[in-house]
Design an enzyme around this catalytic site. Structure first.
Site, mmCIF file in Angstrom:
data_model
loop_
_atom_site.group_PDB
_atom_site.id
_atom_site.type_symbol
_atom_site.label_atom_id
_atom_site.label_comp_id
_atom_site.label_asym_id
_atom_site.label_seq_id
_atom_site.Cartn_x
_atom_site.Cartn_y
_atom_site.Cartn_z
ATOM 1 N N ASP A 73 3.310 -0.278 7.326
ATOM 2 C CA ASP A 73 3.297 -1.181 8.480
ATOM 3 C C ASP A 73 4.671 -1.412 9.104
ATOM 4 O O ASP A 73 4.754 -1.918 10.227
ATOM 5 C CB ASP A 73 2.737 -2.548 8.067
ATOM 6 C CG ASP A 73 1.222 -2.540 7.954
ATOM 7 O OD1 ASP A 73 0.612 -1.465 8.095
ATOM 8 O OD2 ASP A 73 0.650 -3.631 7.712
ATOM 9 N N ALA A 103 0.826 -1.209 0.000
ATOM 10 C CA ALA A 103 0.000 0.000 0.000
ATOM 11 C C ALA A 103 0.860 1.260 0.000
ATOM 12 O O ALA A 103 0.681 2.151 -0.834
ATOM 13 C CB ALA A 103 -0.919 -0.004 1.224
ATOM 14 N N CYS A 116 -7.014 -5.212 2.514
ATOM 15 C CA CYS A 116 -8.199 -5.006 3.354
ATOM 16 C C CYS A 116 -9.445 -5.635 2.731
ATOM 17 O O CYS A 116 -10.388 -5.990 3.437
ATOM 18 C CB CYS A 116 -8.438 -3.514 3.577
ATOM 19 S SG CYS A 116 -6.959 -2.623 4.066
ATOM 20 N N ASN A 119 -1.195 4.688 3.743
ATOM 21 C CA ASN A 119 -1.401 5.559 2.586
ATOM 22 C C ASN A 119 -1.011 7.000 2.885
ATOM 23 O O ASN A 119 -0.374 7.671 2.072
ATOM 24 C CB ASN A 119 -2.854 5.469 2.124
ATOM 25 C CG ASN A 119 -3.058 4.266 1.225
ATOM 26 O OD1 ASN A 119 -2.710 4.305 0.056
ATOM 27 N ND2 ASN A 119 -3.564 3.184 1.779
ATOM 28 N N ARG A 160 3.088 11.911 -10.078
ATOM 29 C CA ARG A 160 2.252 13.109 -10.309
ATOM 30 C C ARG A 160 3.016 14.411 -10.070
ATOM 31 O O ARG A 160 2.565 15.477 -10.445
ATOM 32 C CB ARG A 160 1.033 13.072 -9.366
ATOM 33 C CG ARG A 160 -0.086 12.165 -9.852
ATOM 34 C CD ARG A 160 -1.378 12.496 -9.144
ATOM 35 N NE ARG A 160 -1.292 12.310 -7.703
ATOM 36 C CZ ARG A 160 -1.536 11.150 -7.080
ATOM 37 N NH1 ARG A 160 -1.887 10.097 -7.762
ATOM 38 N NH2 ARG A 160 -1.431 11.061 -5.767
#
Ligand SMILES: Cc1cc2nc3c(=O)[nH]c(=O)nc-3n(C[C@H](O)[C@H](O)[C@H](O)COP(=O)(O)OP(=O)(O)OC[C@H]3O[C@@H](n4cnc5c(N)ncnc54)[C@H](O)[C@@H]3O)c2cc1C
Length: 455
Positions: A286, A12, A45, A308, A23
């Site tokens: 994590d 993630a 998830c 995130n 970006r």
């Protein structure tokens, strides 16, 4: 010259960093992501809901494919495990998971997002077939395949993943024994709230679920695949499959060996900009330690929501910008068949352990106007500090909308509100959504009365 950014891990946090860097057009960089899996950027998830059957095809869980990132200019290296970080040479050593071939990659900036792995307790014959942990997409696929051929399952551990799998198995008509070492399931809640959760689960599925607390699995029995589970208290339970959901440990060995400062539970210590103790090495997700905004202490609460945000913050700083994350409240939510369980901040137990002068209230109310057909109960527990009158945390469980109340409390804690400030909050009301005085505000009023009567 382009800066070389190497990202380790593609769960993630890693893809979040990559997407944000791609970006950031003003930052000219070459991005290489290395992962030991053959897939990146999928929603772990969502896996329990895929197993349950709510999501038919596991491909729906993939957020972005390697090709999508490569089309934007990043290089994705699948099945390449980082086995050594060499900060002095600004290099990482990689091993091909299949061929064992060794290679190296140079970096100007390194992002470690290696996540966590399931903790597997010492259980005899753990390597029998049909014994699973759930962390990777292939685990979910294998669990689902086996579940569809099974009648009985044992889940070892009553945390979030254990409870979500319990729902998946019960909905698929399995008989499930859930075995929890401690005295309560979902022990991140206070015991009184965990009791409500247990009562709900047992009453919803009386013929399907047996919850066994204060016991631990010590051995598995079977010829080739698991057939029985043996517990410390001498229970022998027949089963077709076993899920080990006993918590996680961070994947930080390579970081520790490279000399990065580690924190709680061997997580990587970072500052508010996601910088590790070694220059030009960032970490997120994590594998990192968190700073708890209420207890003002270091903790480890590994969640996708935090991963995130940390990834985004790391990317801004990697690309020469400036961003900080103040810390976390550990806000989380899960469900068991129409029953939501959510919390934020400190529980009563945590608050006492941190030396607060704790005052609490537990109230049960309908979450919408009582005459509305969809009205359901929620039980809210508020935790505050008697001395400062500040809200420290909240837990909400029930068939009603518990999580929206918890999110509201999370905002109040971030704003450092007292209970008195909070109960004046102008919340929305219409019969299908709430009661004229929202159940959360009713809880705050009760708590405030309690605080005032103690003055
Ligand atoms: C079943 C399940 C349900 C969950 N539900 C929720 C939820 O509802 N809400 C929530 O907030 N969180 C939830 N989580 C937690 C959430 O998925 C994690 O917090 C999130 O995935 C963490 O992201 P990450 O990038 O830090 O780590 P990960 O997603 O674990 O990704 C790390 C990646 O790094 C790879 N890796 C590790 N070591 C190396 C190495 N040396 N070299 C190369 N690659 C390496 C790993 O294989 C992995 O692919 C759930 C987790 C699971 C398993």
């Amino acid at each position: 010259m382009k800066e070389r950014v190497v990202i380790l891990g593609g769960g993630a946090a890693g893809p979040k960093i990559m997407a944000k860097l791609l970006r950031t057009t003003e930052y000219d960089c070459q991005i290489d992501m290395y992962t030991d899996e053959d897939m990146i950027s999928y929603s772990a998830c969502g896996m329990p809901f895929y197993i349950e059957g709510l999501i038919e095809n596991y491909r729906r869980l993939i957020v972005r494919t390697p090709q999508q990132f490569e089309e934007k200019g990043a290089n994705i290296h699948l099945s390449k495990r980082c086995i050594k970080i060499m900060p002095d040479e600004k290099k990482v050593m990689l091993e091909d998971v299949k061929t064992k071939e060794i290679s190296y990659a140079d970096y100007d900036k390194l992002a470690i997002t290696t996540g966590a792995r399931p903790y597997v307790p010492n259980i005899k014959n753990i390597n029998l077939k049909n014994v699973f942990t759930l962390r990777k997409l292939e685990d979910a696929i294998n669990i689902k395949d086996t579940m569809l051929q099974s009648k009985k399952a044992v889940i070892v551990g009553g945390g979030y993943i254990g409870i979500e799998l319990l729902e998946a198995f019960v909905v698929n008509d399995l008989q499930v024994d859930l075995i929890e070492r401690s005295s309560h399931i979902l022990s991140i809640f206070d015991d009184d709230m965990s009791e409500l959760i247990k009562t709900h689960i047992e009453s919803t599925s009386p013929d399907k679920v047996k919850i066994i607390t204060d016991d631990a699995v010590i051995a598995l029995i079977g010829e080739d695949k698991v057939e029985k589970v043996v517990t410390q208290n001498g229970k022998i339970i027949d089963t077709d499959m076993v899920i080990i959901a006993s918590g996680v440990v961070p994947n930080t060995e390579i970081a520790g060996e490279a000399g990065l400062e580690l924190g709680v539970g061997n997580t990587i210590r970072v500052n508010h900009r996601m910088q590790t103790s070694v220059k030009d090495i960032y970490a997120a997700g994590d594998c990192i330690e968190n700073y708890h905004l209420v207890s003002r202490s270091h903790v480890w609460i590994p969640l996708g929501s935090s991963a995130n945000k940390e990834g985004r913050c790391a990317a801004i700083n990697i690309s020469g910008g400036y961003d900080t994350l103040p810390g976390i409240l550990g806000s989380s939510v899960t469900r068991y068949i129409g029953f939501t369980m959510s919390l934020t901040g400190l529980t009563e137990r945590d608050a006492r352990n941190h030396g607060f002068d704790v005052i609490t209230t537990v109230t049960t109310k309908q979450d919408k106007a009582g005459y509305m057909p969809e009205s359901e109960n929620i039980t809210i527990k508020l935790v505050a500090d008697r001395r400062t009158q500040k809200i420290l945390g909240a837990q909400a469980v029930g068939a009603g909308d518990a999580d929206k109340r918890i999110n509201t409390v999370a905002s109040a804690i971030m704003a450092d509100e007292t209970v008195d400030d909070f109960l004046h909050l102008d919340m929305t009301y219409a019969p299908p959504y709430s009661t004229a005085i929202d159940p959360l505000l009713s809880a705050a009023i009760v708590l405030n009365n309690k605080l005032k009567s103690n003055d």
